[in-house]
Design an enzyme around this catalytic site. Structure first.
Site, PDB file in Angstrom:
ATOM      1  N   GLU A   1       0.832  -1.208   0.000  1.00 52.95           N
ATOM      2  CA  GLU A   1       0.000   0.000   0.000  1.00 52.95           C
ATOM      3  C   GLU A   1       0.866   1.258   0.000  1.00 52.95           C
ATOM      4  O   GLU A   1       1.893   1.324   0.672  1.00 52.95           O
ATOM      5  CB  GLU A   1      -0.887  -0.014   1.244  1.00 52.95           C
ATOM      6  CG  GLU A   1      -1.813   1.182   1.382  1.00 52.95           C
ATOM      7  CD  GLU A   1      -2.611   1.180   2.672  1.00 52.95           C
ATOM      8  OE1 GLU A   1      -3.586   1.937   2.755  1.00 52.95           O
ATOM      9  OE2 GLU A   1      -2.261   0.424   3.605  1.00 52.95           O
TER      10      GLU A   1
ATOM     11  N   LYS B   1      -9.371   2.437  -2.143  1.00 51.37           N
ATOM     12  CA  LYS B   1      -9.695   1.942  -0.804  1.00 51.37           C
ATOM     13  C   LYS B   1     -11.077   2.408  -0.355  1.00 51.37           C
ATOM     14  O   LYS B   1     -11.355   3.604  -0.294  1.00 51.37           O
ATOM     15  CB  LYS B   1      -8.620   2.435   0.171  1.00 51.37           C
ATOM     16  CG  LYS B   1      -8.649   1.787   1.545  1.00 51.37           C
ATOM     17  CD  LYS B   1      -7.427   2.257   2.330  1.00 51.37           C
ATOM     18  CE  LYS B   1      -7.260   1.522   3.638  1.00 51.37           C
ATOM     19  NZ  LYS B   1      -6.007   1.950   4.323  1.00 51.37           N
TER      20      LYS B   1
ATOM     21  N   CYS C   1      -5.579  -2.993   2.938  1.00 56.92           N
ATOM     22  CA  CYS C   1      -5.290  -2.869   4.370  1.00 56.92           C
ATOM     23  C   CYS C   1      -6.534  -2.976   5.262  1.00 56.92           C
ATOM     24  O   CYS C   1      -7.033  -4.068   5.506  1.00 56.92           O
ATOM     25  CB  CYS C   1      -4.521  -1.567   4.602  1.00 56.92           C
ATOM     26  SG  CYS C   1      -3.556  -1.549   6.137  1.00 56.92           S
TER      27      CYS C   1
END
Length: 258
Positions: free
Chosen positions: A41, A110, A144
């Protein structure tokens, strides 16, 4: 399929250093005979969120060009971790997927922003799903904090995803959560989970490393340590069907109740 997770120690707020480091890692992955490589990331900038107005990549164009050229050079699929993508109306945390011919396959931003690291102050939410097709298989990307939302994973799997990729910057303080949640996502969805975390530290965090390749039975195929390294493992798509025939979870779902 032979896969490399490129567990970089990301230089804080220094895209030039990070592009150089990523180039070295991709070369090593190719030399090792890997068919697909995964970056972590925010691998171009790290969590230097307060300077995104200076260092974010407008339209992620530089990252796309870099990944496209690397994929073409090495004949290798690349899950381009994620980068700070300046959309013109805000910065998104965006994953870029390119195939071995250098074609841009998909972008995923995300969905769940992590308040403990102040993402909501500097980033805007993604809105699209992470589904894509690569090497003839349906796959999906997550980033994540997304791993704490099992319903988001299940949605992609119900829609056909059989391999799930998770680039991350996950802190060492919660490494037990990292390992447990990733394993759970693999078991409950009977899929491969390929998770590429970063190593090292920034001014506020020590990161966990421990990138993982997990099979559809929940077995850990390969796991890195805390330091910078290239983790390599192999996956077999036929194993997914075999596991699902053993315990037919998807046939037994009672969706009228949920």
């Amino acid at each position: 399929m032979k896969i490399a997770c490129l567990q970089m120690d990301i230089a804080f707020g220094d895209p030039e250093a990070n592009y150089s480091r990523a180039a070295d890692f991709l070369k090593k992955a190719s030399e090792a005979g890997c068919e697909l490589a995964v970056l972590p990331e925010l691998w171009t900038t790290g969590y230097d969120l307060t300077r995104l107005n200076e260092i974010a990549d407008r339209g992620a164009e530089r990252a796309k060009q870099f990944l496209t050229e690397a994929a073409q050079k090495y004949g290798m699929h690349i899950i381009g971790g994620s980068v700070a993508n300046d959309t013109g109306s805000g910065v998104k945390n965006t994953m870029i997927i390119v195939d071995k011919d250098g074609r841009l396959i998909h972008e995923y931003s995300k969905l769940h922003l992590f308040r403990l690291m102040h993402e909501e102050k500097y980033l805007i939410d993604g809105e699209e799903d992470g589904l894509f097709e690569l090497a003839g298989e349906k796959m999906a990307g997550f980033i994540c904090y997304d791993i704490r939302f099992p319903e988001w994973f299940r949605k992609q799997v119900v829609n056909g995803a059989r391999v799930l990729f998770v680039p991350a910057e996950w802190p060492l303080a919660r490494v037990d959560h990292w390992r447990t949640l990733l394993t759970a996502r693999a078991i409950e969805n009977q899929t491969y989970v390929i998770a590429c975390n970063r190593s090292g530290s920034d001014p506020d965090n020590q990161f966990a490393g421990h990138s993982m390749i997990i099979g559809p039975w929940g077995e850990v195929i390969a796991e890195a340590g805390e330091a910078e390294e290239m983790l390599i493992g192999e996956i077999d798509f036929d194993a997914i069907d075999e596991i699902r025939s053993r315990i037919p979870v998807f046939e037994d779902r009672r969706t009228s109740f949920y």
